[in-house]
Motif scaffolding. Structure first.
Motif, PDB file in Angstrom:
ATOM      1  N   VAL A 275       0.837  -1.198   0.000  1.00  0.00           N
ATOM      2  CA  VAL A 275       0.000   0.000   0.000  1.00  0.00           C
ATOM      3  C   VAL A 275       0.872   1.248   0.000  1.00  0.00           C
ATOM      4  O   VAL A 275       0.620   2.211  -0.738  1.00  0.00           O
ATOM      5  CB  VAL A 275      -0.955   0.009   1.204  1.00  0.00           C
ATOM      6  N   VAL A 276       1.920   1.236   0.816  1.00  0.00           N
ATOM      7  CA  VAL A 276       2.838   2.378   0.877  1.00  0.00           C
ATOM      8  C   VAL A 276       3.484   2.607  -0.485  1.00  0.00           C
ATOM      9  O   VAL A 276       3.588   3.746  -0.965  1.00  0.00           O
ATOM     10  CB  VAL A 276       3.908   2.155   1.959  1.00  0.00           C
ATOM     11  N   ALA A 277       3.917   1.519  -1.140  1.00  0.00           N
ATOM     12  CA  ALA A 277       4.577   1.644  -2.440  1.00  0.00           C
ATOM     13  C   ALA A 277       3.655   2.277  -3.478  1.00  0.00           C
ATOM     14  O   ALA A 277       4.116   3.020  -4.361  1.00  0.00           O
ATOM     15  CB  ALA A 277       5.038   0.269  -2.922  1.00  0.00           C
ATOM     16  N   ARG A 278       2.356   2.004  -3.383  1.00  0.00           N
ATOM     17  CA  ARG A 278       1.401   2.596  -4.330  1.00  0.00           C
ATOM     18  C   ARG A 278       1.018   4.015  -3.916  1.00  0.00           C
ATOM     19  O   ARG A 278       0.708   4.851  -4.764  1.00  0.00           O
ATOM     20  CB  ARG A 278       0.145   1.723  -4.424  1.00  0.00           C
ATOM     21  N   ALA A 279       1.011   4.264  -2.612  1.00  0.00           N
ATOM     22  CA  ALA A 279       0.553   5.563  -2.119  1.00  0.00           C
ATOM     23  C   ALA A 279       1.596   6.668  -2.317  1.00  0.00           C
ATOM     24  O   ALA A 279       1.224   7.827  -2.544  1.00  0.00           O
ATOM     25  CB  ALA A 279       0.184   5.459  -0.644  1.00  0.00           C
ATOM     26  N   ILE A 280       2.877   6.344  -2.251  1.00  0.00           N
ATOM     27  CA  ILE A 280       3.927   7.366  -2.351  1.00  0.00           C
ATOM     28  C   ILE A 280       3.851   8.125  -3.686  1.00  0.00           C
ATOM     29  O   ILE A 280       3.852   9.374  -3.697  1.00  0.00           O
ATOM     30  CB  ILE A 280       5.325   6.759  -2.144  1.00  0.00           C
ATOM     31  N   PRO A 281       3.788   7.438  -4.845  1.00  0.00           N
ATOM     32  CA  PRO A 281       3.700   8.205  -6.107  1.00  0.00           C
ATOM     33  C   PRO A 281       2.445   9.072  -6.172  1.00  0.00           C
ATOM     34  O   PRO A 281       2.495  10.191  -6.709  1.00  0.00           O
ATOM     35  CB  PRO A 281       3.680   7.114  -7.188  1.00  0.00           C
ATOM     36  N   LYS A 282       1.329   8.585  -5.651  1.00  0.00           N
ATOM     37  CA  LYS A 282       0.094   9.378  -5.647  1.00  0.00           C
ATOM     38  C   LYS A 282       0.233  10.597  -4.731  1.00  0.00           C
ATOM     39  O   LYS A 282      -0.292  11.674  -5.033  1.00  0.00           O
ATOM     40  CB  LYS A 282      -1.082   8.506  -5.206  1.00  0.00           C
ATOM     41  N   PHE A 283       0.927  10.417  -3.618  1.00  0.00           N
ATOM     42  CA  PHE A 283       1.199  11.536  -2.709  1.00  0.00           C
ATOM     43  C   PHE A 283       2.017  12.610  -3.423  1.00  0.00           C
ATOM     44  O   PHE A 283       1.699  13.806  -3.359  1.00  0.00           O
ATOM     45  CB  PHE A 283       1.939  11.026  -1.471  1.00  0.00           C
ATOM     46  N   LEU A 284       3.081  12.202  -4.115  1.00  0.00           N
ATOM     47  CA  LEU A 284       3.953  13.160  -4.793  1.00  0.00           C
ATOM     48  C   LEU A 284       3.208  13.875  -5.918  1.00  0.00           C
ATOM     49  O   LEU A 284       3.464  15.056  -6.183  1.00  0.00           O
ATOM     50  CB  LEU A 284       5.194  12.446  -5.326  1.00  0.00           C
ATOM     51  N   ASP A 285       2.277  13.179  -6.577  1.00  0.00           N
ATOM     52  CA  ASP A 285       1.453  13.828  -7.614  1.00  0.00           C
ATOM     53  C   ASP A 285       0.507  14.858  -6.984  1.00  0.00           C
ATOM     54  O   ASP A 285       0.355  15.968  -7.485  1.00  0.00           O
ATOM     55  CB  ASP A 285       0.634  12.795  -8.378  1.00  0.00           C
ATOM     56  N   LYS A 286      -0.118  14.446  -5.878  1.00  0.00           N
ATOM     57  CA  LYS A 286      -1.101  15.317  -5.228  1.00  0.00           C
ATOM     58  C   LYS A 286      -0.446  16.600  -4.709  1.00  0.00           C
ATOM     59  O   LYS A 286      -1.038  17.688  -4.808  1.00  0.00           O
ATOM     60  CB  LYS A 286      -1.770  14.564  -4.067  1.00  0.00           C
ATOM     61  N   TYR A 287       0.763  16.473  -4.167  1.00  0.00           N
ATOM     62  CA  TYR A 287       1.423  17.625  -3.548  1.00  0.00           C
ATOM     63  C   TYR A 287       2.600  18.132  -4.383  1.00  0.00           C
ATOM     64  O   TYR A 287       3.577  18.650  -3.840  1.00  0.00           O
ATOM     65  CB  TYR A 287       1.867  17.256  -2.133  1.00  0.00           C
ATOM     66  N   ASN A 288       2.481  17.970  -5.674  1.00  0.00           N
ATOM     67  CA  ASN A 288       3.502  18.511  -6.578  1.00  0.00           C
ATOM     68  C   ASN A 288       3.562  20.037  -6.436  1.00  0.00           C
ATOM     69  O   ASN A 288       2.548  20.721  -6.539  1.00  0.00           O
ATOM     70  CB  ASN A 288       3.165  18.138  -8.015  1.00  0.00           C
TER      71      ASN A 288
END
Length: 493
Positions: A275-288
């Motif tokens: 879950v963490v591995a999938r969530a990190i890229p989405k986090f970086l996209d959201k808070y770009n």
């Protein structure tokens, strides 16, 4: 045009010529050959449902569609419905208004929730935006049995192939598993309203010896879906004896199974690492474009999300900024576009962070455990439009959440347990997903799960083959935002 394109057109031409010759210029003894122009957001699955056919039949006539379909593509479809029925599905629309829900729309037009969601890919009970125009399909019973007498309808129902489900869990002294079973029954009831016939066998499995006894008797054979096993040895045993004609669903365990002797198993609960591995890229996209801070104290042990985030920032050449809450009791100099991530899911650390940040220009990103810390904790998080990631999320204040809780209390004369995740809702979601999925796709559910609506009250599901094993795992998770205006925004990713 390249050679591949020429071969594809020749293949399609041969298929269409064969279909027309068999159909007598568009008519067959099994249906009508029609041309369908693909509209935005449609899938092969929704198109097949619209014309009363199967995904496999659509692919037979349009093999190129296995790659991808897009707005404007033309498909040849062998429809089992007459032209009036097709037209009624294509022309009825409804624009979503404030306060409306999937349940209310379905009751308004006398259709099933399943039929509405099939006709409107991307719409779900949790994603029902005001102003969106829905396609309203004709009633399922109109398609199949409205013209039949009562006796013919009963015979029609009897001929339907029942989905055979085996549920094996320890129930005695295990209230969470009992609640799972109760929610499962509620999900089955919804599906039966949609015309899906189900045979359920539920067995109490208190220990491994009891399971061995049932497995040795051949209980696994003849079932389309087997759901159960809570310990590694139970799961290993079921997987080793599971026949290839059915699917084995592991409901609770999040272990990484690399040596199960089965290729048709499905693990629903995701390991935290994945879950963490999938969530990190989405986090970086959201808070770009945001300034990203990690916050903690000496006593806080850094958890995987914070650790992986730190590694990703370093790999991208970004600065890793820290807020030491042992030294800073008040943090008031953060830029407006900044996000603060506590290094652990600790409740005390979260409260410390909320009290330290003296303004709400920044936002905070937290952990799945936060949803279990109570309304007082979450009300403090709302000041910062806090977002969490989680595999499970149930909103009891949403219209569909309230409806489920009301039904559960009416059915079982009790409130559902206050646990995370809610096992009653988990049972409900899994029954609706897997039984209707098997009814539509059979064993191809594992490879075509993207064709199904992902509309769980607490759990969204989309399957993919696991890297470390021969089986399949769920890949979906949520970003949940507790907004300052009191609303909750849940995005399925």
């Amino acid at each position: 045009m390249n050679i591949k394109g020429i071969k594809l057109k020749v293949t399609l031409l041969l298929i269409l010529c064969w279909s027309i010759s068999q159909a007598g210029l568009g008519q067959t003894n099994k249906g009508r050959l029609v041309e369908h122009i693909v509209r935005k957001s449609e899938t092969v699955y929704s198109i097949a449902q619209r014309y009363g056919t199967s995904v496999e039949k659509v692919y037979e006539l349009n093999p190129w569609a296995k790659d991808k379909i897009k707005d404007g593509d033309k498909l040849m479809v062998l429809s089992t419905l007459d032209s009036l029925e097709i037209a009624s599905q294509q022309t009825r629309t409804h624009r979503i208004e404030a306060g409306e829900t999937v349940y209310r729309i379905c009751r308004m037009y006398d259709i099933s929730e399943e039929a509405l969601l099939r006709a409107n890919p991307g719409i779900s009970a949790s994603h029902f935006p005001i102003g969106v125009e829905l396609r309203i399909p004709a009633s399922t019973t109109t398609h199949t049995t409205d013209s039949l007498s009562h006796e013919e309808r009963e015979e029609h129902k009897a001929k339907r192939e029942a989905i055979k489900v085996l549920l094996m869990l320890p129930f005695k002294g295990m209230p969470r598993h009992v609640e799972f079973y109760e929610g499962f029954l509620m999900g089955m009831n919804d599906l039966k309203k949609d015309g899906i016939s189900i045979n359920l066998t539920a067995l109490d499995i208190p220990d491994l010896n009891t399971l061995k006894h049932h497995v040795s008797s051949g209980i696994l054979y003849g079932h389309d879906l087997v759901i159960g096993g809570i310990s590694d040895d139970q799961i290993q045993l079921i997987a080793s004896k599971m026949p290839s004609e059915g699917l084995y669903v592991i409901p609770f365990s999040s272990q990484e199974y690399s040596n199960l002797k089965a290729s048709n198993f499905i693990r629903i609960n995701q390991p935290a690492r994945e879950v963490v591995a999938r969530a990190i890229p989405k986090f970086l996209d959201k808070y770009n474009g945001y300034k990203i801070y990690l916050a903690g104290r000496n006593q806080d042990r850094e958890e995987p999300f914070a650790d992986e985030l730190k590694k990703s920032l370093k790999q991208s050449g970004s600065d890793v900024r820290y807020i030491d809450l042992d030294r800073q009791t008040t943090v008031n100099d953060l830029p407006a576009r900044s996000v603060v991530v506590p290094v652990s899911s600790s409740r005390d650390l979260g409260l410390k962070l909320f009290s330290a940040i003296s303004h709400n220009n920044c936002t905070i990103f937290g952990y799945p455990q936060w949803q279990s810390y109570g309304t007082d904790f979450l009300s403090k998080a709302r000041k910062y439009n806090a977002t969490i990631y989680s595999s499970f999320f149930f909103d009891p204040e949403s219209p569909d959440g309230k409806l489920f809780l009301t039904k559960y209390r009416a059915w079982f004369n009790k409130k559902t347990g206050n646990n995370y995740p809610k096992f009653s809702v988990l049972g409900y979601d899994m029954a609706r997903y897997f039984i209707r999925g098997y009814a539509s796709l059979g064993l191809e559910l594992t490879t075509h799960s993207h064709l199904l609506p992902s509309d769980g009250l607490q759990l969204d599901i989309e399957l993919d083959r696991m890297v470390e094993a021969n089986g399949f795992g769920n890949m979906k998770f949520y970003f949940v935002t507790y907004a300052q205006d009191g609303s909750i925004q849940r995005i399925s990713l």
